[in-house]
Design a protein around this motif. Structure first.
Motif, mmCIF file in Angstrom:
data_model
loop_
_atom_site.group_PDB
_atom_site.id
_atom_site.type_symbol
_atom_site.label_atom_id
_atom_site.label_comp_id
_atom_site.label_asym_id
_atom_site.label_seq_id
_atom_site.Cartn_x
_atom_site.Cartn_y
_atom_site.Cartn_z
ATOM 1 N N ASP A 60 0.981 -1.559 -0.136
ATOM 2 C CA ASP A 60 0.057 -0.188 0.230
ATOM 3 C C ASP A 60 1.035 1.157 0.099
ATOM 4 O OD1 ASP A 60 -2.262 -1.368 -0.309
ATOM 5 O OD2 ASP A 60 -2.209 -1.653 2.417
ATOM 6 N N ASP A 99 3.572 12.572 -10.812
ATOM 7 C CA ASP A 99 3.779 10.492 -10.487
ATOM 8 C C ASP A 99 4.856 10.265 -9.889
ATOM 9 O OD1 ASP A 99 1.588 10.233 -11.879
ATOM 10 O OD2 ASP A 99 1.678 8.805 -13.157
ATOM 11 N N LYS A 103 9.278 4.892 -8.323
ATOM 12 C CA LYS A 103 9.502 3.925 -7.483
ATOM 13 C C LYS A 103 10.459 3.283 -7.327
ATOM 14 C CE LYS A 103 4.597 3.399 -8.904
ATOM 15 N NZ LYS A 103 3.583 3.436 -7.366
ATOM 16 N N PRO A 132 3.188 3.303 -2.286
ATOM 17 C CA PRO A 132 2.969 3.233 -3.478
ATOM 18 C C PRO A 132 4.887 4.022 -3.824
ATOM 19 C CG PRO A 132 2.705 6.059 -2.671
ATOM 20 C CD PRO A 132 2.564 4.990 -1.913
#
Length: 464
Positions: free
Chosen positions: A230, A312, A315, A232
């Protein structure tokens, strides 16, 4: 074991089999031992008539040559011998001469690949008819000392996966490889045989047996997947149990770029700060929340998934949960005390927190004070600038964020450590501390390469 998804590994030469049989490896290592022993004897005889300084200089140059020869010969064997050498390079600086440590650091995972027919045969043995459910790319996208990685597609679903295939025979060769490696160090006279060396070999044995158990690695990967699914900022591969075995790991294919990729350096500073903050925050969680840490400091265990869209989140892809280490509450309590003392930059509190292991409890006050000063320096990025006047001005930006690239922290720590060690009735630090400190050094290097700025409060406040 990372695979930069921007380039395939097809340029490496491939070999048909590994020297994993006991006889072949014994012969190879015996030959190396014999050559080193013979050269050592020759060096001792021919140096008899030199004065002390000339002999010292000559012995040092000779040791360098011997160490490089040793590393070259070991590198040809692949398997756990290479891994043992790498582990000794990472953790052995307190028990090995610097020439040996430097040479062992050159042992490289990225060597010859095992040829596809051999890998295919291994997969047939492990998967049986299930191999027909996959389309497998015969060119590996990653190689290491114990395994190589191939991309594949699950035909029925189109799912993109990777298969981490352990080299045949390496798991069974670990104990004999360790015995051979110790024998090699003994015969070559390179390293004094001490109880500390024996203890480290036992530790490496445990780590290696854990690392070749892919059922354990699958379970660990699933634990980390659940913890981070959960958030990101992180990607953990999803294990595919249908095609995973004790010597084969199947997981989702997670593309990304390596952390040393030039395209990462071209991201805005704000984005690099966020990646750096995420990299060090996960390490804090490993120690202070979950009590288990991926101890291999290698950059190859991360990739970065760069977002197409400026707004965005980029990651961090976390790979390879083989070298995992669990820490008990005793250690975590001590680590917590050290972190708190570091945050407040409190020398007395740091000295009080250093307890609970022979390493600490047998120190004289002078040595304890020196080591506490070393720990205060090591925790500089986690300290509150309001209470730490020792942070160099160039290491903080206008918002009091820590500027890693300006800190030269690793070299400052190295010179302070060597001074502290000289004052030592020295015994080896606890192994757990070695693992944690090595992981921190890896993270420090990563943040320096990224030129990231990090926020001390965000890193430490949750754990005070």
């Amino acid at each position: 074991m990372a695979h930069d998804t921007s380039k395939p590994s097809s340029t490496k030469h491939s070999i048909d089999n590994l020297k994993t049989s006991g006889f072949e490896r014994r012969m190879s290592i015996a030959k190396t031992s014999l050559n080193i022993g013979r050269r050592w004897a020759g060096n001792s005889v021919s140096g008899m008539f030199l004065n002390k300084e000339a002999r010292t200089a000559r012995n040092q140059a000779f040791m360098e040559t011997q160490a490089n020869y040793l590393a070259t010969e070991l590198g040809k064997l692949k398997g756990s011998v290479v891994k043992i050498g790498q582990m000794l390079a990472i953790y052995g600086e307190h028990i090995l001469p610097p020439e040996i440590t430097r040479a062992l650091q050159t042992l490289n995972d990225d060597t010859a690949t095992l040829s596809w027919p051999t890998i295919e045969q291994t997969l047939h043995t492990l998967l049986g008819d299930k191999i027909n459910e996959l389309t497998i790319d015969p060119t590996p996208i990653g190689t290491a000392s114990l395994a190589q990685v191939h991309r594949a597609t699950v035909i029925a679903t189109g799912e993109q996966v990777v298969l981490k295939v352990q080299y045949p025979g390496v798991a069974d060769a670990i104990n004999s490889d360790l015995a051979l490696f110790k024998q090699l160090l003994k015969v070559s006279n390179i390293v004094p045989q001490t109880r500390a060396l024996d203890a480290w070999f036992e530790e490496i044995r445990d780590l290696l047996h854990h690392e070749v158990d892919y059922e354990a690695e699958a379970a660990t990967t699933e634990r980390f997947y659940e913890r981070l699914k959960d958030d990101p900022r992180y990607i953990v591969p999803k294990i595919n149990r249908t095609y995973s075995k004790k010597r084969l790991l199947c997981m989702s294919y997670e593309p990304g770029i390596t952390v040393v990729s030039t395209s990462l350096q071209q991201l805005s500073h704000q984005r690099r700060n966020a990646i750096g903050q995420a990299a060090i925050e996960i390490m804090m969680k490993e120690i202070f929340v979950w009590g288990e840490m991926q101890t291999d400091p290698n950059f190859g265990n991360y990739l970065v998934r760069v977002s197409e869209n400026e707004d965005d989140i980029d990651k961090l892809v976390l790979l390879d949960f083989g070298a995992i280490r669990q820490f008990d509450n005793h250690l975590l309590t001590i680590a917590h005390g050290l972190l708190k003392a570091g945050y407040h930059h409190d020398h007395q509190a740091m000295m009080r927190a250093m307890t609970g292991y022979d390493f600490f409890d047998s120190m004289s006050q002078k040595v304890r004070s020196d080591i506490a000063a070393l720990f205060l320096l090591a925790t500089e990025p986690f300290s509150n600038p309001a209470t730490n006047p020792d942070i160099p001005a160039e290491c903080l930006d206008a918002d009091n964020r820590y500027i890693w690239a300006n800190s030269k922290l690793h070299s400052r720590l190295s010179s302070k450590a060597s001074r502290a060690m000289q004052s030592f009735e020295f015994n080896l630090p606890p192994k757990e501390f070695m693992f944690i400190s090595r992981k921190f050094i890896g993270a420090y290097t990563f943040l320096t390469v990224l030129d990231a700025y990090t926020d001390f409060d965000k890193l430490v406040k949750p754990y005070l």
